[in-house]
Design an enzyme around this catalytic site. Structure first.
Site, PDB file in Angstrom:
ATOM      1  N   TYR A  92      -2.271 -15.712   3.219  1.00 26.76           N
ATOM      2  CA  TYR A  92      -1.015 -15.619   3.980  1.00 26.76           C
ATOM      3  C   TYR A  92      -1.056 -14.486   5.015  1.00 26.76           C
ATOM      4  O   TYR A  92      -0.978 -14.733   6.227  1.00 26.76           O
ATOM      5  CB  TYR A  92       0.121 -15.435   2.967  1.00 26.76           C
ATOM      6  CG  TYR A  92       1.490 -15.138   3.516  1.00 26.76           C
ATOM      7  CD1 TYR A  92       2.006 -15.839   4.595  1.00 26.76           C
ATOM      8  CD2 TYR A  92       2.281 -14.152   2.916  1.00 26.76           C
ATOM      9  CE1 TYR A  92       3.281 -15.565   5.073  1.00 26.76           C
ATOM     10  CE2 TYR A  92       3.558 -13.879   3.371  1.00 26.76           C
ATOM     11  CZ  TYR A  92       4.054 -14.584   4.457  1.00 26.76           C
ATOM     12  OH  TYR A  92       5.312 -14.304   4.917  1.00 26.76           O
ATOM     13  N   LEU A 121     -11.251 -19.012  -1.228  1.00 30.32           N
ATOM     14  CA  LEU A 121     -10.298 -20.126  -1.282  1.00 30.32           C
ATOM     15  C   LEU A 121      -9.684 -20.336  -2.662  1.00 30.32           C
ATOM     16  O   LEU A 121      -9.205 -21.423  -2.973  1.00 30.32           O
ATOM     17  CB  LEU A 121     -10.922 -21.437  -0.760  1.00 30.32           C
ATOM     18  CG  LEU A 121     -11.441 -21.390   0.686  1.00 30.32           C
ATOM     19  CD1 LEU A 121     -11.927 -22.779   1.116  1.00 30.32           C
ATOM     20  CD2 LEU A 121     -10.353 -20.913   1.658  1.00 30.32           C
ATOM     21  N   TYR A 155      -1.487  -4.618 -11.267  1.00 27.56           N
ATOM     22  CA  TYR A 155      -1.654  -4.953  -9.843  1.00 27.56           C
ATOM     23  C   TYR A 155      -1.497  -3.686  -8.990  1.00 27.56           C
ATOM     24  O   TYR A 155      -2.373  -3.337  -8.189  1.00 27.56           O
ATOM     25  CB  TYR A 155      -0.633  -6.018  -9.425  1.00 27.56           C
ATOM     26  CG  TYR A 155      -0.521  -6.160  -7.928  1.00 27.56           C
ATOM     27  CD1 TYR A 155      -1.594  -6.652  -7.183  1.00 27.56           C
ATOM     28  CD2 TYR A 155       0.643  -5.777  -7.253  1.00 27.56           C
ATOM     29  CE1 TYR A 155      -1.498  -6.748  -5.794  1.00 27.56           C
ATOM     30  CE2 TYR A 155       0.743  -5.876  -5.879  1.00 27.56           C
ATOM     31  CZ  TYR A 155      -0.329  -6.361  -5.158  1.00 27.56           C
ATOM     32  OH  TYR A 155      -0.242  -6.444  -3.789  1.00 27.56           O
ATOM     33  N   LYS A 165      -4.448  -1.339  -6.821  1.00 29.75           N
ATOM     34  CA  LYS A 165      -4.343  -0.960  -5.407  1.00 29.75           C
ATOM     35  C   LYS A 165      -4.360   0.568  -5.262  1.00 29.75           C
ATOM     36  O   LYS A 165      -4.966   1.115  -4.337  1.00 29.75           O
ATOM     37  CB  LYS A 165      -3.060  -1.532  -4.795  1.00 29.75           C
ATOM     38  CG  LYS A 165      -3.059  -3.057  -4.694  1.00 29.75           C
ATOM     39  CD  LYS A 165      -3.861  -3.535  -3.505  1.00 29.75           C
ATOM     40  CE  LYS A 165      -3.839  -5.038  -3.349  1.00 29.75           C
ATOM     41  NZ  LYS A 165      -4.498  -5.512  -2.135  1.00 29.75           N
ATOM     42  N   LEU A 189      10.512 -15.086  -3.386  1.00 27.54           N
ATOM     43  CA  LEU A 189      11.905 -15.490  -3.257  1.00 27.54           C
ATOM     44  C   LEU A 189      12.149 -16.498  -2.123  1.00 27.54           C
ATOM     45  O   LEU A 189      12.739 -17.550  -2.354  1.00 27.54           O
ATOM     46  CB  LEU A 189      12.778 -14.238  -3.036  1.00 27.54           C
ATOM     47  CG  LEU A 189      14.264 -14.518  -2.859  1.00 27.54           C
ATOM     48  CD1 LEU A 189      14.851 -15.099  -4.136  1.00 27.54           C
ATOM     49  CD2 LEU A 189      15.009 -13.243  -2.454  1.00 27.54           C
ATOM     50  N   ASP A 196      11.210  -5.155 -12.346  1.00 24.50           N
ATOM     51  CA  ASP A 196      11.858  -5.203 -11.033  1.00 24.50           C
ATOM     52  C   ASP A 196      12.783  -4.002 -10.837  1.00 24.50           C
ATOM     53  O   ASP A 196      13.820  -3.915 -11.495  1.00 24.50           O
ATOM     54  CB  ASP A 196      12.727  -6.474 -10.916  1.00 24.50           C
ATOM     55  CG  ASP A 196      12.051  -7.581 -10.144  1.00 24.50           C
ATOM     56  OD1 ASP A 196      11.066  -7.310  -9.436  1.00 24.50           O
ATOM     57  OD2 ASP A 196      12.529  -8.727 -10.262  1.00 24.50           O
TER      58      ASP A 196
END
Ligand code: UDP
Length: 322
Positions: free
Chosen positions: A11, A33, A140, A144, A189, A284
């Protein structure tokens, strides 16, 4: 100049390839891919394969005079990273170390890294600036953050400079409609809301309405993917011009709640967006909003397409066709 783009079929990577091409660079994509799409590689050359494949990397560097690297290739499902941390440390961390080995061997000294606000963990202050403590709360974000630490050490020891771009919520699609967001599985979202608008999904599950925000739903800083791509090219040009290594947030400095995004999507699509309130999604935070002061001064960047209406409109133009 050729720029190696890992994850260039994904993306954000594909939007960056488009922007690189526009500004006179030649992107060279490597993508396995697993999540990317071959049809997204429309600008520059394409090597299908994995960045852990030492021989393939060697071939790419010997066949191309690579002047800089943009590194997007990574797994990016927060929930999955908690369930299967090994996958994240292996794919995101170990494979980046392999890539960096080749980058150094081939004396490429400019490296743009696709990082995330997940490196900050739970916000202690809003807006979040780059000096906010880094305390990731999932593998995750940790993977990073660990890469950022490695980049820092390499930058001190070797002839190597980097910009680590910490994105807030990447959203929207190419305004020309050539590429867009298409994840399988989809967890984000805006594409989920647009699936409801398209009649492909019955309703949106809103993860919690009991947060300490105006309407109780989570607030995020949505930034248009084409603005992100612009920032990458600006960062590249600064690095090529001799700028020092740096960490830079990419966000708008404004937040919107889940319910506000639903409302905007209803206005753009002209469809009713059915939703139901369900429990909170673990991990979250209530609010994530960037300070983008540094991006403005260090990169000369400003968001141009990141108003919520344009984000949702461009996403819808793309999404209705897939
Ligand atoms: N969200 C939601 N329902 C969904 C997916 C997301 O309510 O089906 C919320 C989520 O809790 C967060 C916001 O939408 O507050 C953005 O989530 P997304 O997964 O798109 O990005 P993230 O913030 O996790 O990077």
């Amino acid at each position: 100049m050729k720029v190696l783009v890992t994850g260039g079929a994904g993306y954000i990577g594909s939007h960056c390839c488009k922007q690189l091409h526009r500004q006179g660079y030649q992107p060279v994509t490597i993508d396995n891919l697993v999540y990317g799409h071959a049809k997204n590689v429309k600008w520059g050359s394409f090597y299908r394969g994995d960045i852990q494949d030492d021989q393939l990397l060697e071939r790419i560097f010997s066949e191309n005079d690579i002047g800089a690297v943009m590194h997007f290739a990574a797994f990016a499902y927060v929930g999955e990273s908690v369930e299967e941390p090994q996958k994240y440390y292996t794919n995101n961390l170990r494979n980046t170390i392999t890539l960096l080995e080749k980058v150094l061997q081939h004396t490429v000294s400019c490296f743009i890294f696709s990082s995330t606000c997940a490196t900050y963990g739970l916000p202690q202050t809003i807006p979040i600036d780059e000096d906010h403590p880094r305390a990731p709360i999932n593998p995750y974000g940790s993977s990073k953050y660990m890469i950022e630490r490695i980049l820092t050490d390499y930058g001190k020891a070797y002839d190597f400079r980097f910009t680590s771009l910490r994105y807030f919520n990447a959203a929207g699609a190419d305004p020309d409609g050539e590429i867009g967001e298409d994840h399988t599985p989809e967890t984000h979202l805006i594409p989920l809301i647009l699936d409801v608008a398209k009649g492909r999904r019955e309703n949106l599950k809103v993860f919690g309405n009991d947060y300490d925000t105006d309407d109780g739903s989570c607030v995020r800083d949505y930034v248009h993917v084409t603005d992100l791509a612009d920032a990458h090219v600006s960062a590249l040009e600064k690095l090529l011009g001799g700028a020092p290594s740096d960490f830079v947030n990419l966000g708008t400095g404004r937040g919107f709640s889940v319910l506000q995004v639903i409302e905007q999507a209803a206005a753009v699509t002209g469809k009713k967006i059915a939703y139901e309130i369900v429990g909170r999604r673990p991990g979250d935070p209530a609010v994530l909003i960037a300070s983008n002061a540094k991006a403005r001064t260090a990169l000369g960047w400003k968001p141009n397409l990141s108003d919520l209406k344009t984000i949702v409109q461009t996403a819808w133009n793309w999404h209705r066709g897939i």
